[in-house]
Design a protein around this motif. Structure first.
Motif: not given
Ligand SMILES: O=P(O)(O)OC[C@H]1O[C@@H](O)[C@H](O)[C@@H](O)[C@@H]1O
Length: 300
Positions: A107-110, A131-136, A292-300
């Motif tokens: 979590t990083v916030a500016f 607010n920026i929250v990120f994972g793998a 807010t946006q919650r974004v998931t990047f995936s491979k099909m």
């Protein structure tokens, strides 16, 4: 462990922008955020693959907002009395606190607060938190709009998200069928979306209203971006309002007319931008609105 370091972004047109790079050993992903504009400029997933588009022609001398990533639009969308898309994307933001990590989620916030400069052009006291929250392979960004003054203000806001894609002619956007949209290229008339999926064959600039998501961007045959979006208010943030979603690709002619965007770059980008732009919201004293946006990047 999460590490942070200052980096300089240098564009081909001169100048440089200070940015913070935050990397997580645990999840393997990283982000870069410019202090000018508080713009999330890069998100690399656990495989080191960049997920956000940033133009090669972007200016890094503060003469223009960052062209790519997730510029923040506030307090106004489009043109009008204020600079186009407001001043948040061209103001200096501060890191709010040391980045934290828990179970591979960082979590990083500016923060940007009203100051002499902003009060000169927009006479309201506010605090914005990015607010920026990120994972793998997941990214969540939100803009908190807080009224710290004594008068209510009206605002518009947008997370102007540029996705890096393989080929716009192969992209399909799923999940907007049945929604009304204002077509900014057809005299701002309102239409109902009949297509599912939506594909791109020309310049596209639409504001979809009441988008609830999930919205999916199918990028060719192998990549998928899933987006959930929300606009909330109320003490516990549970008062959820309908959200807008801007869909934008400048295509050929508009690209040529943009001084900070390559003529051919429209092939590898598209914007899907959650926001409140079809109308103005009212923020009462002490109230907080969260987009807010919650974004998931995936491979099909
Ligand atoms: O060039 P700017 O100010 O960054 O705006 C880019 C685009 O942003 C989109 O959100 C708008 O719908 C478009 O109309 C606009 O062209």
């Amino acid at each position: 462990m999460v590490t942070q370091k200052d980096v300089l972004l240098e564009g081909k047109h001169g100048g440089s922008l200070e940015a913070l790079e935050v990397t997580s050993d645990e999840c393997g992903a990283s982000i870069r955020v410019t202090k000018f504009g508080g713009t999330l400029y890069s998100y690399k997933d656990a495989d080191g693959e960049e997920k956000l588009f940033a133009s090669e022609e972007g200016h890094t001398d503060r003469s223009k907002p960052v062209r790519g990533g997730v510029p923040l639009v506030f307090p106004q969308f489009g043109g009008g009395e204020l600079p186009k898309h407001g001043f948040a994307r061209t103001s200096e933001w501060l890191l709010e606190d040391t980045p934290t990590e828990q179970d591979g989620i960082v979590t990083v916030a500016f923060v940007l607060e009203s100051n002499e400069e902003t009060l000169k052009i927009w006479p309201f006291k506010f605090k914005l938190v990015h607010n920026i929250v990120f994972g793998a392979s997941k990214l969540q960004t939100s803009m908190h709009v807080v009224n710290v003054g004594e008068e209510a203000f009206k605002f518009q806001a947008l997370l102007h998200t540029y996705y890096l894609i393989e080929d716009i002619s192969q992209v399909q956007v799923v999940g907007l069928k049945g929604l009304s949209y204002v077509d900014q290229l057809r005299e701002s008339n309102t239409f109902t979306e009949e297509n599912d999926p939506i594909t791109f064959e020309a310049e596209t600039d639409r504001i979809y209203t009441d988008a609830k998501g999930p919205i999916e961007i199918l990028d060719g045959k192998s990549k998928k971006i899933s987006i959930e979006l929300s606009l909330s208010t109320g003490e516990d943030g549970t008062d959820i309002k309908p959200c807008d979603a801007v869909l934008w690709n400048p295509w050929t002619e508009k690209s040529k007319g943009m001084g900070d965007f390559g003529d051919e770059e429209f092939h590898t980008m598209m914007c899907l931008e959650p926001g409140c732009v079809s109308r103005y919201e009212t923020c009462e004293p002490n109230a907080t609105w969260v987009l807010t946006q919650r974004v998931t990047f995936s491979k099909m």
